[in-house]
Design an enzyme around this catalytic site. Structure first.
Site, PDB file in Angstrom:
ATOM      1  CG  PHE A 185       0.805  18.695 -23.418  1.00 46.88           C
ATOM      2  CD1 PHE A 185       1.439  19.126 -24.581  1.00 46.88           C
ATOM      3  CD2 PHE A 185       0.957  17.359 -23.055  1.00 46.88           C
ATOM      4  CE1 PHE A 185       2.198  18.251 -25.355  1.00 46.88           C
ATOM      5  CE2 PHE A 185       1.708  16.484 -23.820  1.00 46.88           C
ATOM      6  CZ  PHE A 185       2.324  16.935 -24.972  1.00 46.88           C
TER       7      PHE A 185
ATOM      8  CD  GLU B  89      -0.297  20.094 -15.005  1.00 55.91           C
ATOM      9  OE1 GLU B  89      -1.439  20.023 -15.482  1.00 55.91           O
ATOM     10  OE2 GLU B  89       0.355  19.099 -14.629  1.00 55.91           O
TER      11      GLU B  89
ATOM     12  CB  SER C 206      -1.516   9.630 -20.046  1.00 56.57           C
ATOM     13  OG  SER C 206      -1.742   9.894 -18.673  1.00 56.57           O
TER      14      SER C 206
ATOM     15  CB  CYS D  39      -4.537  10.721 -28.839  1.00 53.79           C
ATOM     16  SG  CYS D  39      -5.993  11.460 -29.587  1.00 53.79           S
TER      17      CYS D  39
END
Ligand code: NAD
Length: 501
Positions: A168, A195, A245, A300
């Protein structure tokens, strides 16, 4: 050129709540509802906490429909010379710059980041597209006469139908880490965006169509786990790229490999920044604050643990002052969901219970009553065994861990299972060299808080931050999305026979 866009442009020119079209699947050049539907979800603008659209949740039947539709034009696409395939990237670049403002507002509205951050994301996406434009100049294979009259040649052949799954936090840029190399490499690409942020891929689909990409060569299947598992399992898909993740990256890497695909799956991170007493105060403070607060810490590459070596009080004080000055909503955006806000607060509160001190407190900050917010937060006195020091918080939280020397700093950094980024703030070449030589991270920075390798250098971490070989961008990306064909040729009978012929 293909038919003009059937979707309206995203009309927002400010943060004001703006609904848009529902996110459907792009199959064979048409926006369609899922045939194997698993309901729908709200796409929420995190700044307002209200739905701006709905996303259709697809299933394995939709993945299969995309694979079938990809086959229609695949041969035509593959048969184009690489230079002609790259022309689509040249046009995409121009179209993205033409629509820079509306693309940036779209990313900002679906993700919650600020307009400036969203614009930086789109421009980084443009840079990835530019790399795609350069591929014809890089992708020439090599050849050599390996024996008298015998020539060996290598060339980069398409894999066929390939797939990518994205997170996302960078809804436009991360798909563009994969697409240019995969498409210019001659593949048909199926994308499953997050999503939570499926809208900018609608815009991307429209721009690729306008750029002249044949129908079915870029397709989108919206959804979540069901779609991802079907992409891993489908025998018609030859390569699988993933960014998200660590928990999911590890799982889908195993699943895609088990079904015989090549896979490259990038996971989460816990990035350590080391600051030593000789560091330049301004450089260190500016960079470290930007690193842990940018995109509200939902990167990240964000700074997570600050390893304070010896007496660096003067630098820490400056970091606290600059972080406390940031204005929520202007300088940093919203958090993606109420669940993420709860997770971030849990880590902060847990650290306090374990003995840490909150020295900058963003817990009760909010920029808009309906949205999801956490302000910049700095924890001091964090120890390496605390959850806040070990696990990915993914919010605007910096944990200061006090260490006595560089060896202890590197010990703490090395002990963390992740390996995305690491940085050191120093004016000493020796210190920089020691950290760069020993940090367990794939992307390292000297006086750089977000050491993202710019194109053409490849993006990818180590250890639990990546499963699979190579990097996802740059030349490694092109190698990942292509197969090396070796051709050995002998045109004439040789007069001087030897053991080789
Ligand atoms: P996520 O892992 O929850 O989701 C990523 C993708 O996986 C989404 O498309 C989602 O639909 C899908 N997914 C989620 N659960 C799944 C399951 N059980 N099975 C199959 N598919 C599943 O990640 P996120 O919350 O969207 O993104 C944030 C994470 O991504 C952070 O950990 C961040 O560090 C990481 N990230 C890493 C990089 C990198 O380059 N290493 C870049 C961006 C984000």
């Amino acid at each position: 050129m293909n038919a003009p866009s059937p979707l309206p442009a995203f009309p927002a020119t400010s943060y004001a709540f703006t609904p848009w079209v529902n996110a459907r699947n792009l199959i064979g050049g048409a926006w369609v509802d899922a045939v194997d539907a698993h309901g729908s979800l709200d796409v929420v603008n995190p700044r307002h906490g209200k739905a701006i659209a709905q996303v259709t949740m697809s299933g394995a039947g939709d993945v299969d429909a995309a694979v079938q539709a990809a086959r229609k034009n695949l041969k035509v696409w593959q048969d184009l010379p690489v230079r002609e395939r790259a022309q689509v990237m040249y046009r995409l670049r121009e179209l993205m710059l033409r629509d820079l403002e509306s693309l940036s507002w779209l990313v900002s509205h679906e993700n919650g980041k600020t307009y400036d951050e969203a614009k930086a994301e789109v421009l980084k996406g443009v840079e990835c597209v530019e790399y795609g434009c350069s591929l014809p100049n890089l992708a020439a294979g090599t050849q050599l006469d390996v024996s008298r009259g015998v020539n060996c040649q290598v060339e980069y052949a398409p894999i066929g139908i390939v797939a990518g799954v994205t997170p996302f936090n960078f809804p436009l840029m991360v798909p563009l880490w994969m697409l240019p190399q995969a498409l210019v490499g001659g593949n048909a690409f199926i994308l499953k965006p997050s999503e939570q942020t499926p809208l900018s891929t609608l815009a991307l689909g429209e721009l690729l169509r306008e750029a002249g990409l044949p129908d079915g060569i870029f397709q989108v299947v919206q959804g979540a786990r069901e779609v991802v598992e079907a992409l891993c399992d489908h025998p018609g898909i030859g390569a699988f790229g993933f960014v998200g993740s660590t928990k999911v990256a590890k799982m889908v890497y195993g699943r895609a490999c088990t079904s015989g695909k090549r896979a490259l799956c990038l996971g989460g991170a816990k990035n350590h920044l080391i600051v030593v007493p000789d560091a330049d105060i301004d450089v260190a403070a500016d960079n470290i604050v930007a690193s842990f607060t940018g995109c509200a810490g939902q990167r990240c590459m964000a700074a997570a643990n600050l390893l304070a070596v010896g007496d660096v009080e003067h630098i820490l004080d400056e970091i606290k002052v600059r972080a406390a000055r940031l204005v929520l909503g202007n300088d940093l955006g919203a958090i993606n969901s109420p669940e993420s806000v709860a997770r971030i607060l849990r880590y902060i509160d847990g650290a306090v219970q374990a003995g840490a001190t909150v020295v900058v407190d963003g817990r009760s900050q909010s920029a808009d009553a309906g949205g999801y917010w956490v302000g910049p937060t700095i924890l001091d006195g964090v120890t390496p065994d605390m959850a806040a020091a070990k696990e990915e918080i993914f919010g605007p939280v910096l944990s200061i861990v006090r260490v006595k020397d560089l060896s202890e700093a590197l010990k703490v950094e090395n002990a963390n299972p992740y390996g995305n980024a690491s940085a050191v703030y120093t004016t000493s070449g020796d210190v920089a060299r020691a950290v760069m030589g020993r940090a367990e991270a794939g992307m390292c920075g000297v006086n750089v808080g977000v050491p993202v390798p710019r194109e053409p250098f490849g993006f990818g971490g180590w250890n639990d931050s990546k499963f699979g070989h190579g990097n996802i961008t740059g030349w490694d990306g092109f190698r990942f999305w292509t197969r090396v064909r070796k051709i050995t040729t002998k045109w004439a009978l040789q007069s001087d026979q030897n053991w080789m012929n």
